[in-house]
Design an enzyme around this catalytic site. Structure first.
Site, PDB file in Angstrom:
ATOM      1  N   MET A  32      -1.163   3.977  -5.839  1.00  9.23           N
ATOM      2  CA  MET A  32      -0.205   4.078  -4.740  1.00  9.23           C
ATOM      3  C   MET A  32       1.166   4.445  -5.311  1.00  9.23           C
ATOM      4  O   MET A  32       2.202   4.190  -4.690  1.00  9.23           O
ATOM      5  CB  MET A  32      -0.159   2.768  -3.958  1.00  9.23           C
ATOM      6  N   GLY A  33       1.183   5.069  -6.488  1.00  9.29           N
ATOM      7  CA  GLY A  33       2.453   5.474  -7.086  1.00  9.29           C
ATOM      8  C   GLY A  33       3.208   4.281  -7.647  1.00  9.29           C
ATOM      9  O   GLY A  33       2.627   3.237  -7.925  1.00  9.29           O
ATOM     10  N   GLY A  38       0.461  -0.269 -16.486  1.00 11.04           N
ATOM     11  CA  GLY A  38      -0.907  -0.576 -16.059  1.00 11.04           C
ATOM     12  C   GLY A  38      -1.636   0.679 -15.588  1.00 11.04           C
ATOM     13  O   GLY A  38      -2.771   0.950 -16.001  1.00 11.04           O
ATOM     14  N   HIS A  39      -0.952   1.464 -14.746  1.00 10.67           N
ATOM     15  CA  HIS A  39      -1.569   2.721 -14.295  1.00 10.67           C
ATOM     16  C   HIS A  39      -1.831   3.651 -15.476  1.00 10.67           C
ATOM     17  O   HIS A  39      -2.864   4.324 -15.538  1.00 10.67           O
ATOM     18  CB  HIS A  39      -0.642   3.447 -13.313  1.00 10.67           C
ATOM     19  N   GLN A  63      -3.944  -0.030   4.683  1.00 14.47           N
ATOM     20  CA  GLN A  63      -4.332  -1.251   3.978  1.00 14.47           C
ATOM     21  C   GLN A  63      -3.196  -2.258   3.903  1.00 14.47           C
ATOM     22  O   GLN A  63      -3.376  -3.361   3.382  1.00 14.47           O
ATOM     23  CB  GLN A  63      -4.880  -0.926   2.594  1.00 14.47           C
ATOM     24  N   GLY A 151      -7.888  -1.206 -11.978  1.00 13.68           N
ATOM     25  CA  GLY A 151      -7.434  -2.318 -12.790  1.00 13.68           C
ATOM     26  C   GLY A 151      -8.103  -3.619 -12.385  1.00 13.68           C
ATOM     27  O   GLY A 151      -8.367  -3.859 -11.201  1.00 13.68           O
ATOM     28  N   GLU A 152      -8.337  -4.468 -13.375  1.00 13.43           N
ATOM     29  CA  GLU A 152      -8.967  -5.759 -13.084  1.00 13.43           C
ATOM     30  C   GLU A 152      -7.971  -6.750 -12.473  1.00 13.43           C
ATOM     31  O   GLU A 152      -8.376  -7.820 -12.026  1.00 13.43           O
ATOM     32  CB  GLU A 152      -9.598  -6.338 -14.355  1.00 13.43           C
ATOM     33  N   LYS A 153      -6.687  -6.421 -12.472  1.00 16.54           N
ATOM     34  CA  LYS A 153      -5.731  -7.304 -11.798  1.00 16.54           C
ATOM     35  C   LYS A 153      -6.142  -7.486 -10.337  1.00 16.54           C
ATOM     36  O   LYS A 153      -6.102  -8.593  -9.809  1.00 16.54           O
ATOM     37  CB  LYS A 153      -4.308  -6.754 -11.861  1.00 16.54           C
ATOM     38  N   ARG A 188       1.405  -6.588 -14.860  1.00 16.47           N
ATOM     39  CA  ARG A 188       2.217  -5.480 -14.361  1.00 16.47           C
ATOM     40  C   ARG A 188       1.816  -5.145 -12.931  1.00 16.47           C
ATOM     41  O   ARG A 188       0.631  -5.075 -12.592  1.00 16.47           O
ATOM     42  CB  ARG A 188       2.052  -4.274 -15.272  1.00 16.47           C
TER      43      ARG A 188
END
Lengths: 303, 303
Positions: A32-33, A38-39, A63, A151-153, A188
């Site tokens: 989502m920018g 992390g990205h 969402q 990501g697993e976050k 992050r």
């Protein structure tokens, strides 16, 4: 790096890339920018595995279940573009909302059951995962990538995506990547920029609580009620009130009372106006990717 | 003709076919078996347009909203196999329910709004179109065909499929094919075999009512209330009580009071235990395929 704004242009670019190199694999990093490290770690994972790396940047309105959260979500396309290019993105797909939701759009993808009803689904409402599942389906069908990186976050989101991709038979391998953290341990997130210095300092109670829980689990505590108490104590000491601090089966997201197998400890808390989530996987030999789908590559390609 | 029972085997066959002929196009004819001339006309359309013709036979339990209807739905795989082969099917995909709905399946595709709430959606309940949309999505993603062929007899189903394919961006062209009729005018349906001779004779009131309506429209009647009265009279004279006899916009399925553009006249009625549907498109220059999606061929293939 090329930037495209429409599904048709994205497909044309990928068709061309595949015409030049029929065996080229495509990796998609949906975002989502408001890009952060992390990205970029997702981009590096895609860069290692795939020949063509596509990033999508789309702040998906459906969402967001709070208008204020959507309005406050950071947007910084110029900076994002530079970061994406430097990280090795080949093709950036940055559509407007009107491109992703054409007039008359009426179709949604829904994953039912405890997996979407609990935790984020309970707090943010069912529209959150419906909106996420629908846009991820659309992004995957637009690019038909060999692999997509998450990501697993956002552990529950990752699990919902795996479920949906397996159930619908989307021919993409879903790859979960470890949560990226700042040096102080905070996971992050694009929302972190909205934390004041004081809030950020308090927010560190979240990773500290998860660390304390993981340590206690390593030392042999198996009762999740005990682990909950350890974590809650740390959060409360910093004045952080959790929306949830939960111990669930990492596959079904059903609550777990004992660590008699892998258990996901997930937390959500508001610090000031900012909602933060984080998680840690507990249990010997646990791996968040244990249920990675092994769907073969898209049938229209040859290895 | 090859018969495959799993998505993996279907994909392997298509991968092989495309490896031999990279430019080959694939046409899919999704069916619930109990094949009749209507299905075979879809196969012939696919045979004319595409290089590889795939038929699926799957009596999808989730789209049946009545257990008795599911139980009574005719199944005749041996006969179907012979018919499919003779009609020119290259690859028959005939999975068991456990293959299409693996343990833990939790994902559905839902098309919302009047399009699914009215007529068949109102009579059969929202589960009908949800179940249909989900299985068609899964079949399309399993084969990733260039085109898929549906009969116009199920006009609302065809419209829901078009909506869903456009909204999700499934890279398949949806082709509607004219309703196939027996010499006496009755629309061909797998359920017709369950009609007794007397019931079949009464059922002819359905096409006769639609013909009378179409004739009156051609002669200049534009008020749908008038057209309704003409049709209802014919049905009642044969003791056929319609579940609905409706005049709707062929795109949105919103009710229409005047023929000031294309209007779909759709009817559903029970004759004995058997539920029959039929329809006719009214309005000058009307074509049921006016909204045919023009999504380009799957991005992984070259023309």
């Amino acid at each position: 790096m090329k930037i495209v704004r429409t599904v048709a242009a994205l497909r044309a670019e990928l068709r061309e890339a595949r015409a030049v190199r029929p065996a080229a694999t495509v990796g998609l990093v949906p975002t989502m920018g408001a890009l952060h490290e992390g990205h970029l770690s997702l981009v590096r994972a895609a860069r290692r595995n795939d020949d063509v790396v596509v990033m999508s940047i789309f702040v998906n309105p459906t969402q967001f279940t709070e208008a204020a959260d959507l309005a406050a979500y950071p947007r910084q396309e110029a900076g994002d573009t530079a970061l994406a290019e430097r990280a090795g993105v080949d093709l950036l797909f940055a559509p407007e909302a009107a491109e992703m939701y054409r007039e008359g759009h009426a179709t949604g993808v829904h994953v039912e059951g405890p997996l979407t009803a609990t935790l984020e689904g309970a707090v943010r409402g069912s529209a959150h995962f419906d909106g996420m599942a629908t846009i991820v389906t659309k992004l995957l069908l637009a690019a038909l990538p060999d692999a997509a990186y998450f990501g697993e976050k956002d552990a529950q989101q990752l699990r919902v995506v795996r479920r949906m991709v397996a159930d619908l038979g989307i021919p993409t391998r879903i790859v979960g990547c470890p949560t990226s953290r700042d040096d102080d341990g905070l996971a992050r997130s694009s929302r972190n920029v909205r934390l004041s210095p004081e809030e950020r300092s308090r927010a560190l109670a979240i990773p500290r609580a998860l660390e304390a829980i993981a340590s206690a689990a390593l030392l042999g505590e198996t009762r999740t009620a005990e682990l909950f108490a350890r974590g809650e104590e740390i959060l409360i000491a910093s004045g952080v009130s959790a929306e949830y601090l939960a111990f669930v089966d990492p596959d079904s997201f059903a609550p777990r009372e004992r660590l008699d197998g892998p258990v996901l400890c997930a937390v959500a808390a508001r610090v000031g106006e900012v909602r933060l989530i984080d998680n840690v996987l507990l249990g010997a030999g646990a791996t968040a990717d244990s249920d990675a789908e092994t769907i073969p590559r898209t049938p229209t390609k040859e290895p």
